[in-house]
Design an enzyme around this catalytic site. Structure first.
Site, PDB file in Angstrom:
ATOM      1  N   HIS A 111      10.353   1.553 -15.710  1.00 42.18           N
ATOM      2  CA  HIS A 111      10.181   1.235 -17.130  1.00 42.18           C
ATOM      3  C   HIS A 111      10.821  -0.121 -17.406  1.00 42.18           C
ATOM      4  O   HIS A 111      12.026  -0.307 -17.189  1.00 42.18           O
ATOM      5  CB  HIS A 111      10.842   2.314 -17.990  1.00 42.18           C
ATOM      6  CG  HIS A 111      10.753   2.052 -19.455  1.00 42.18           C
ATOM      7  ND1 HIS A 111       9.555   1.994 -20.141  1.00 42.18           N
ATOM      8  CD2 HIS A 111      11.723   1.817 -20.376  1.00 42.18           C
ATOM      9  CE1 HIS A 111       9.782   1.747 -21.406  1.00 42.18           C
ATOM     10  NE2 HIS A 111      11.090   1.632 -21.586  1.00 42.18           N
TER      11      HIS A 111
ATOM     12  N   LYS B 279      12.710  -4.801 -25.773  1.00 40.63           N
ATOM     13  CA  LYS B 279      12.170  -5.512 -24.614  1.00 40.63           C
ATOM     14  C   LYS B 279      10.821  -6.160 -24.923  1.00 40.63           C
ATOM     15  O   LYS B 279      10.595  -7.340 -24.608  1.00 40.63           O
ATOM     16  CB  LYS B 279      12.018  -4.543 -23.428  1.00 40.63           C
ATOM     17  CG  LYS B 279      13.306  -3.892 -22.979  1.00 40.63           C
ATOM     18  CD  LYS B 279      13.101  -3.022 -21.762  1.00 40.63           C
ATOM     19  CE  LYS B 279      12.190  -1.846 -22.033  1.00 40.63           C
ATOM     20  NZ  LYS B 279      12.746  -0.898 -23.025  1.00 40.63           N
TER      21      LYS B 279
ATOM     22  N   ASP C 132       6.053  -2.351 -20.461  1.00 40.41           N
ATOM     23  CA  ASP C 132       6.292  -0.909 -20.418  1.00 40.41           C
ATOM     24  C   ASP C 132       6.454  -0.364 -19.003  1.00 40.41           C
ATOM     25  O   ASP C 132       7.472   0.223 -18.668  1.00 40.41           O
ATOM     26  CB  ASP C 132       5.194  -0.147 -21.165  1.00 40.41           C
ATOM     27  CG  ASP C 132       5.584   1.311 -21.372  1.00 40.41           C
ATOM     28  OD1 ASP C 132       6.732   1.556 -21.801  1.00 40.41           O
ATOM     29  OD2 ASP C 132       4.768   2.199 -21.096  1.00 40.41           O
TER      30      ASP C 132
ATOM     31  N   ARG D 257      31.945 -13.126 -19.174  1.00 40.15           N
ATOM     32  CA  ARG D 257      31.838 -14.329 -19.997  1.00 40.15           C
ATOM     33  C   ARG D 257      31.798 -15.610 -19.177  1.00 40.15           C
ATOM     34  O   ARG D 257      31.579 -16.691 -19.724  1.00 40.15           O
ATOM     35  CB  ARG D 257      33.009 -14.389 -20.990  1.00 40.15           C
ATOM     36  CG  ARG D 257      33.035 -13.186 -21.935  1.00 40.15           C
ATOM     37  CD  ARG D 257      34.177 -13.275 -22.922  1.00 40.15           C
ATOM     38  NE  ARG D 257      34.043 -14.427 -23.817  1.00 40.15           N
ATOM     39  CZ  ARG D 257      34.900 -14.709 -24.783  1.00 40.15           C
ATOM     40  NH1 ARG D 257      35.965 -13.927 -24.977  1.00 40.15           N
ATOM     41  NH2 ARG D 257      34.718 -15.770 -25.552  1.00 40.15           N
TER      42      ARG D 257
END
Length: 313
Positions: free
Chosen positions: A139, A160, A178, A244
């Site tokens: 997916h 998404k 998908d 980060r």
């Protein structure tokens, strides 16, 4: 049934069927390796791999012309008794009449191509390698961003498809929405494609299904793409720690192959398309030998070293 049908190979490689009365739909190829039957045409069949496509080029063709009719009939009878998938004759060479007769009697398709033998074998092996590669379906959404295959993953409804749509509007190309079919071509390469039924479609909640190819043009879609980078979208949580600097790469694994993976926290106001573009460009830059995080670390270390030297002075 496992494998690729000879009919599909004929259509993909634009081959000519020399004995059309033979059924090419039920014949299937299960290995990407091919064979030129040099030793087999001399009668040597030890270790003969019968699951391979047999390619007859100029060398095999001229050798057969030198055999007597009895010799050819004997070799062909043994050759086609192994139930090989098919025989392909290169360079549009005229097939031996006895070979064609023996192949038809055994139900073996005989095909022809105008390609040179070596060039055709290379193209055929590449095609079969893709078709027969190990495959899984996941997916996600796959987009080509600056030539990098960007796979967006995350829970259903996290955004998404919306991010992919914005990337398409910014000039990038959709591969699949998908469901992404991932094939392991080799230990370094994963290729993503879309299932035939959903190819070039995107589902947008509240809007429905849109056809990207029709709506935005053929330049906004792509049939397949190597998977270079994975971005996992997740809800932002204050208690979670997020990378980060990016000094150390994180990976996710598909079919035994590792792919660089970033976890991207979602918060209101974050422009996912711009972040995805930046991630793809940064990944491409790393592959070219430049790592911004390491460069920053180097500058900091140099600055600290300079400060220490000034104190000593």
């Amino acid at each position: 049934m496992k494998g690729v049908s000879v009919k599909k190979i004929v259509e993909k490689m634009s081959l000519k069927v020399l004995n059309p009365e033979v059924d090419i739909k039920s014949r299937r190829v299960t290995t990407a390796e091919v064979n030129r039957p040099a030793l087999q045409l001399t009668g040597y069949f030890d270790y003969f791999e019968k699951s391979r496509i047999e390619i007859i080029g100029m060398v095999e063709h001229t050798y057969l012309q030198k055999l007597s009719k009895d010799q050819k009939l004997d070799v062909f009878q043994k050759f086609f008794s192994h139930n090989i998938p098919c025989v392909i004759i290169s360079r549009n060479l005229e097939p031996d009449a006895d070979l064609l007769k023996a192949a038809t009697a055994s139900g073996t398709p005989v095909l022809s191509t105008d390609y040179g033998t070596s060039a055709f074998m290379a193209e055929l092996i590449y095609y079969l390698g893709e078709e027969l590669a190990p495959c899984i379906s996941i997916h996600g959404v796959l987009v080509d961003v600056y030539g990098e295959g960007l796979l967006l993953m995350g829970e259903s409804g996290i955004g998404k498809s919306e991010a992919a749509l914005e990337l398409i509007r910014r000039g990038h190309r959709l591969v699949s929405d998908d469901v992404v079919e991932i094939r392991k071509i080799n230990k370094h390469t994963l290729v993503g494609t879309a299932p035939d039924i959903t190819r070039y479609f995107i589902e947008l909640r509240g809007v429905g299904i849109i056809d990207v190819k029709t709506l935005f043009g053929v330049e906004c879609v792509k049939e397949k793409q190597n998977i270079d980078l994975v971005i996992k979208l997740e809800d932002w949580k204050k208690e979670n720690e997020y990378d980060r600097l990016g000094l150390e790469e994180e990976y996710t694994e598909f079919l035994g192959n590792k792919v660089v993976c970033h976890s991207l926290p979602i918060r209101p106001g974050r422009n996912l398309a711009v972040i995805c573009e930046s991630a793809a460009a940064n990944h491409r830059q790393k592959k070219m030998g430049y790592n911004a995080a390491k460069e920053l670390y180097r500058r900091v270390q140099e600055n600290l070293q300079k400060a220490d030297d000034d104190e000593e002075d």
